[in-house]
Scaffold this motif. Structure first.
Motif, PDB file in Angstrom:
ATOM      1  N   ALA A   1      42.902  34.102  44.902  1.00  0.00           N
ATOM      2  CA  ALA A   1      43.470  35.437  44.685  1.00  0.00           C
ATOM      3  C   ALA A   1      43.802  35.646  43.210  1.00  0.00           C
ATOM      4  O   ALA A   1      43.529  36.722  42.651  1.00  0.00           O
ATOM      5  N   PHE A   2      44.379  34.656  42.570  1.00  0.00           N
ATOM      6  CA  PHE A   2      44.764  34.778  41.162  1.00  0.00           C
ATOM      7  C   PHE A   2      43.541  34.947  40.262  1.00  0.00           C
ATOM      8  O   PHE A   2      43.557  35.724  39.308  1.00  0.00           O
ATOM      9  N   SER A   3      42.482  34.186  40.563  1.00  0.00           N
ATOM     10  CA  SER A   3      41.316  34.167  39.671  1.00  0.00           C
ATOM     11  C   SER A   3      40.254  35.188  40.032  1.00  0.00           C
ATOM     12  O   SER A   3      39.416  35.540  39.186  1.00  0.00           O
ATOM     13  N   GLY A   4      40.271  35.668  41.272  1.00  0.00           N
ATOM     14  CA  GLY A   4      39.219  36.581  41.719  1.00  0.00           C
ATOM     15  C   GLY A   4      37.892  35.875  41.928  1.00  0.00           C
ATOM     16  O   GLY A   4      36.840  36.523  41.989  1.00  0.00           O
ATOM     17  N   GLN A   5      37.918  34.559  42.061  1.00  0.00           N
ATOM     18  CA  GLN A   5      36.712  33.760  42.241  1.00  0.00           C
ATOM     19  C   GLN A   5      36.770  33.007  43.563  1.00  0.00           C
ATOM     20  O   GLN A   5      37.828  32.511  43.957  1.00  0.00           O
ATOM     21  N   PRO A   6      35.637  32.889  44.266  1.00  0.00           N
ATOM     22  CA  PRO A   6      35.626  32.088  45.497  1.00  0.00           C
ATOM     23  C   PRO A   6      35.652  30.596  45.168  1.00  0.00           C
ATOM     24  O   PRO A   6      35.230  30.179  44.086  1.00  0.00           O
ATOM     25  N   ILE A   7      36.156  29.805  46.084  1.00  0.00           N
ATOM     26  CA  ILE A   7      36.140  28.357  45.945  1.00  0.00           C
ATOM     27  C   ILE A   7      35.196  27.793  46.993  1.00  0.00           C
ATOM     28  O   ILE A   7      35.444  27.910  48.200  1.00  0.00           O
TER      29      ILE A   7
ATOM     30  N   VAL B   1      36.951  28.324  38.648  1.00  0.00           N
ATOM     31  CA  VAL B   1      38.231  28.963  38.943  1.00  0.00           C
ATOM     32  C   VAL B   1      39.226  28.444  37.912  1.00  0.00           C
ATOM     33  O   VAL B   1      39.626  27.278  37.955  1.00  0.00           O
ATOM     34  N   TYR B   2      39.590  29.310  36.970  1.00  0.00           N
ATOM     35  CA  TYR B   2      40.469  28.900  35.877  1.00  0.00           C
ATOM     36  C   TYR B   2      41.784  29.654  35.962  1.00  0.00           C
ATOM     37  O   TYR B   2      41.810  30.888  36.065  1.00  0.00           O
ATOM     38  N   VAL B   3      42.897  28.905  35.929  1.00  0.00           N
ATOM     39  CA  VAL B   3      44.223  29.510  35.853  1.00  0.00           C
ATOM     40  C   VAL B   3      45.039  28.732  34.827  1.00  0.00           C
ATOM     41  O   VAL B   3      44.831  27.536  34.612  1.00  0.00           O
ATOM     42  N   ASN B   4      45.961  29.427  34.185  1.00  0.00           N
ATOM     43  CA  ASN B   4      46.789  28.830  33.140  1.00  0.00           C
ATOM     44  C   ASN B   4      48.253  29.022  33.523  1.00  0.00           C
ATOM     45  O   ASN B   4      48.699  30.147  33.760  1.00  0.00           O
ATOM     46  N   CYS B   5      48.974  27.909  33.579  1.00  0.00           N
ATOM     47  CA  CYS B   5      50.374  27.965  33.997  1.00  0.00           C
ATOM     48  C   CYS B   5      51.312  28.420  32.897  1.00  0.00           C
ATOM     49  O   CYS B   5      52.484  28.716  33.157  1.00  0.00           O
ATOM     50  N   HIS B   6      50.846  28.486  31.668  1.00  0.00           N
ATOM     51  CA  HIS B   6      51.720  28.858  30.553  1.00  0.00           C
ATOM     52  C   HIS B   6      52.049  30.339  30.616  1.00  0.00           C
ATOM     53  O   HIS B   6      51.164  31.197  30.638  1.00  0.00           O
ATOM     54  N   ASP B   7      53.313  30.641  30.651  1.00  0.00           N
ATOM     55  CA  ASP B   7      53.792  32.031  30.669  1.00  0.00           C
ATOM     56  C   ASP B   7      53.234  32.836  31.845  1.00  0.00           C
ATOM     57  O   ASP B   7      53.108  34.065  31.757  1.00  0.00           O
ATOM     58  N   ASP B   8      52.875  32.191  32.928  1.00  0.00           N
ATOM     59  CA  ASP B   8      52.405  32.889  34.125  1.00  0.00           C
ATOM     60  C   ASP B   8      53.334  32.512  35.276  1.00  0.00           C
ATOM     61  O   ASP B   8      53.239  31.419  35.841  1.00  0.00           O
ATOM     62  N   GLU B   9      54.236  33.396  35.616  1.00  0.00           N
ATOM     63  CA  GLU B   9      55.260  33.094  36.608  1.00  0.00           C
ATOM     64  C   GLU B   9      54.651  32.809  37.972  1.00  0.00           C
ATOM     65  O   GLU B   9      55.149  31.969  38.731  1.00  0.00           O
ATOM     66  N   ARG B  10      53.549  33.492  38.293  1.00  0.00           N
ATOM     67  CA  ARG B  10      52.900  33.244  39.586  1.00  0.00           C
ATOM     68  C   ARG B  10      52.465  31.790  39.702  1.00  0.00           C
ATOM     69  O   ARG B  10      52.669  31.129  40.712  1.00  0.00           O
ATOM     70  N   MET B  11      51.817  31.287  38.622  1.00  0.00           N
ATOM     71  CA  MET B  11      51.341  29.910  38.644  1.00  0.00           C
ATOM     72  C   MET B  11      52.497  28.915  38.587  1.00  0.00           C
ATOM     73  O   MET B  11      52.454  27.861  39.217  1.00  0.00           O
TER      74      MET B  11
END
Length: 442
Positions: A76-82, A47-57
């Motif tokens: 929800a953001f990544s579309g991957q289960p944890i 599950v990868y998310v990047n906070c740069h320029d991503d207002e949601r994060m």
């Protein structure tokens, strides 16, 4: 590309007492690539998310720090289960999200079984009111630019790297010409992964300088973005480092930054560069006695850059000098070689690194390093003249009762002279590693 820190990541994964992991390092040293590879290879899913320029994060942690809600949002953001134990959560550029680091405390306390890693390029300099660091609640790893060993791996020279790591002096003597050529390449390319990948793929030396200049431009943009009134002072200190290292005495001189420069005017600028992991301080040690930290002189230090390739780009050192002649090892009075040796030494987490000089004397020992059992005086020789006047005087005349055994790093083959060992510059990482493993009984 193979990175040595990968093994430490596996150890973290398998540690039953692990905490959330913070991977620190300067911009563009390969943190994102390494953690993505780790996630893909060692877990069922990433599950990868990047906070740069991503207002949601950037807003994710502002509502509250409830772990369950945060993990639902990440899914929800990544579309991957944890899935606990099978999923790696990787939050990149965590410093861009307000209270992002704070949340790791709650992952540690309430979701200890979940593998979560975060990375950021300016963690040491990005602070906001109301944020706190999760002291005692996270594990840390640090990623540096690629060492000479990792550069050899990228070049497909694994056997050569193994030989150097094992300190096979006889074989190194036979292959010395080839290894020196590879070391010259490393002096030019350095260890920034983008430069190494492009060089090992295409071999275009002009492209390498463009890549390095682009990285330096990125750092300059960071100065402007994050440092406010300190920007110009930081730029002056940063640009002065090549000239500072080119001096015979490499001690940092405030007046060399700008006429009349004083410590109180430049200290905060220097500290910003250190916190951003772009520059590194090596303090003077007044007395070569364990523990060296007791005799640290906070008023005298050398300042090194994070990467030898970027140092060459900052100095506008031409490819013709760096790649085709042994002059590279002695130009700038050994600035490149001393920065190179420091880069290899700093990869050891528990190695204390200082330098030694006498008051009112030209005697200087380039590095004093302390392992668990001994202090090693190190002299870096980039020229053919290998007379070790300072090193010999230090060991034989000034401190004979300490029974030091010196280490000289040069472009000459291995030789043990009793009071001192000479090793090729390219073997310093292997030599120190072997010394540490010997002390551990490995």
């Amino acid at each position: 590309m193979k990175r040595k820190l990968y093994n430490a990541l596996i150890d973290w994964k398998n540690d039953p007492d692990r905490k959330p992991l913070v991977l620190e390092g300067a911009r563009q040293v390969g943190k994102t690539w390494l953690l993505k590879e780790f996630g893909k290879n060692e877990f069922k899913n990433l599950v990868y998310v990047n906070c740069h320029d991503d207002e949601r994060m950037q807003n994710l942690f502002q509502q509250d720090l409830h772990v369950e809600r945060i993990m639902q949002a990440l899914q929800a953001f990544s579309g991957q289960p944890i899935i606990t134990g099978k999923t790696l959560i990787f939050i990149d550029e965590i410093q861009e999200a307000y209270r992002g680091l704070d949340s790791l405390k709650y992952f540690c306390e309430n979701a200890r079984d979940q593998h979560i890693v975060v990375a950021g390029s300016l963690l040491g300099v990005t602070h906001r009111p109301g944020e706190s660091y999760p002291v005692g609640k996270v594990d840390f790893l640090y990623l540096y630019p690629m060492t000479f060993e990792e550069f050899l791996w990228a070049k497909g020279e694994e056997k050569l790297a193994e030989m150097i790591a094992n300190c096979d002096w006889e074989m190194m003597g036979i292959l010395d010409t080839k290894i020196q050529e590879l070391l010259r390449q490393y002096y030019y390319v350095g260890g920034m992964p983008e430069a190494v990948l492009d060089y090992t793929t295409h071999g275009d030396v002009n492209k390498i300088r463009k890549i390095q200049k682009a990285i330096l431009k990125t750092y300059d943009n960071d100065f402007a973005k994050h440092t406010g009134n300190e920007t110009e002072r930081i730029r002056l200190v940063w640009k002065s480092i090549p000239a500072q290292l080119a001096k015979e005495n490499k001690k940092f001189i405030y007046g060399a930054v700008k006429p009349g420069g004083r410590a109180r005017d430049l200290e905060s600028a220097i500290q910003w560069l250190i916190d951003a992991k772009l520059a590194f301080k090596v303090h003077r040690c007044n007395k070569p006695t364990m523990p060296l930290s007791f005799y640290e002189d906070f008023n005298a230090f050398k300042l090194f850059t994070l990467d030898i390739g970027l140092l060459g780009a900052m100095a506008n050192a031409p490819a013709s000098l760096m790649l085709t002649s042994n002059d590279v090892f002695k130009e700038f009075k050994g600035a490149f070689s001393e920065n190179y040796v420091f880069e290899q030494l700093r990869t050891f987490d528990d190695l204390s690194i200082y330098y030694f000089s006498k008051e009112n004397s030209t005697q200087e020992i380039d590095f004093l390093v302390q392992t668990d059992e001994r202090i090693i005086p190190i002299e870096v020789k980039a020229e053919e003249n290998l007379r070790s006047k300072s090193l010999r005087g230090f060991i034989v005349e000034d401190y004979p009762n300490e029974h030091f055994k010196g280490l000289r790093c040069s472009m000459k083959p291995y030789i043990d002279q009793g009071w001192m060992e000479n090793i090729p510059l390219y073997s310093v990482l292997g030599y120190i590693n072997k010394q540490i493993n010997k002390e551990l009984g490995e």
